[in-house]
Design an enzyme around this catalytic site. Structure first.
Site: not given
Length: 422
Positions: A90, A191, A182
């Site tokens: 990405d 999460e 991140e």
């Protein structure tokens, strides 16, 4: 204390536990992608990983959040290389982080950095390349074994120390100048990894230290998506000339019961977005993230069927913490950004913050957007009002899951939609 030759780092990895109820088959990468698990934390190399006294660890764990079976399954899933490959490929994500590190090089060079959830170690290496004196790369998943090998292969073992374990459990015997992570999940908060960044901040960050990213904002907006609805639902009305409309109820449940991670465009968005939550990483608390609630009110810009709501986020990479009074309140931030929508654009002025955006009109990322579809669309007229509230709550079953409660009213009719992001 650094490890001696042939010593254990004190982290004994048991055989991978079976997934607890509700976690699903985490051995399937496709299943992991559907559930949104996309990150990895760990390692147990006996040469360059730190040694911990087991009795001290047990005392610390009594004082801190326990590591549950769900956590172990989560960490184990991140040992899968495919997740890290997806993230590193990405380019929007990875290059924005590298640019943020280089923009803040004056705060990193000669300083001590913690990378929370280091994965393959790429951000830790970027920090070392920016001149960091020392980087602690922390991860609770076995991918850290490979991260340590990557560090050695790039001759950075004298700078980067890979620590295998949770941020809540490992020990760093000095304060740090910079925290980088991140941590963002789908829909930003899925999460619950931001809690680990908060823990690292409260344990180790010096006053006036730097956190990258510095703040984050979650947005929502009503969407229309006729192709998606038609492909999943209307298909059953005529299947090779056979009337299968008896399948419609089941088809709606299967297609729209859970949140859907997919890519849409700005053409699907019916109004300016609403700020669901603004997060200041310098001051946010873990308790603040357990439940997030906001009321919204939209006016449709066009006549179109309303199929649901889309959620996306931005993160910004600002300099070190300013005094609290200099940060915008959630209200002022919301008002400013609802007026012009400029929060979704990367700043052109290099003196302003660098932004990583997952908005529909920006370059796509692996986060895509998260959509909550209705079972049945609502036909909207131009300027028709859609109002209600949304509540995001950490699941009591598994804090890494997220319960989503939507109440919305339009055209005199009220609706409720509940779903779980697993």
């Amino acid at each position: 204390m650094f490890p001696k030759e042939n010593s254990s780092n004190g982290y004994h990895t048991p055989p991978p536990p079976p997934p607890p109820p509700g976690v699903g088959n985490i051995n399937s990468h496709r299943e992991r992608a559907r559930r949104g698990t996309r990150r990895s934390r760990a390692s147990r190399d006996s040469i360059s990983l730190r040694v911990y006294d087991q009795q001290q660890q047990q005392q610390q764990q009594q004082q801190r959040a326990p590591c549950t079976d769900f956590d172990m399954a989560y960490f184990h899933s991140y040992a899968h290389l495919g997740i890290h490959e997806e993230m590193i490929k990405d380019r929007v994500r990875t290059e924005t982080y590298r640019e943020a590190i280089m923009r803040h090089q004056s705060f990193i060079a000669g300083k001590v950095v913690v990378d929370v959830g280091c994965g393959t170690g790429i951000l830790a290496i970027f920090c070392a390349q920016a001149g960091a004196k020392r980087v602690y790369a922390v991860d609770a998943s076995d991918i850290a074994l490979q991260a340590n090998e990557v560090v050695k292969a790039n001759n950075l073992s004298d700078v980067i120390v890979v620590l295998h374990g949770r941020v809540e459990d490992v020990e760093i015997n000095e304060q740090v100048d910079v925290i980088i992570s991140e941590w963002m999940g789908y829909m930003l908060l899925y999460e619950s990894m931001l809690g680990s960044v908060i823990t690292a901040r409260d344990r180790w960050l010096k006053p006036g230290g730097l956190i990258l990213p510095s703040n984050a904002t979650l947005y929502m907006a009503p969407v229309t998506h006729c192709d998606r609805y038609s492909g999943s639902i209307d298909f059953w009305r005529n299947v090779y000339g056979i009337d299968m409309s008896a399948m419609l109820s089941l088809a709606k449940q299967c297609a729209f019961e859970e949140p859907s991670v997919e890519t849409i465009t700005g053409e699907n968005i019916l109004t300016w977005p609403h700020v669901v939550k603004y997060i200041d990483c310098y001051s946010v608390t873990i308790g603040e993230l357990e439940t997030v609630t906001t009321r919204f009110k939209f006016n449709s810009m066009m006549r179109a069927p309303l199929h649901g709501f889309a959620f996306w986020f931005d993160v910004e990479f600002n300099g070190p913490a300013m005094p609290q009074s200099n940060y915008p309140s959630s209200t002022s931030f919301t008002d400013n950004h609802l007026v012009n929508g400029s929060q979704r654009k990367k700043r052109i002025n290099p003196n302003e913050a660098l932004v990583l955006s997952t908005a529909p009109e920006d370059p796509p990322t692996h986060w895509q957007q998260t959509l909550i579809y209705f079972y049945d669309p609502i036909e909207l007229e131009q300027d028709q009002v859609i109002e209600g509230l949304v509540t995001l709550t950490q699941s009591k079953e598994n804090a890494r899951f997220m319960n989503i409660h939507l109440e919305y009213t339009s055209g005199g009719r009220s609706h409720i939609k509940e779903s779980v992001m697993r």
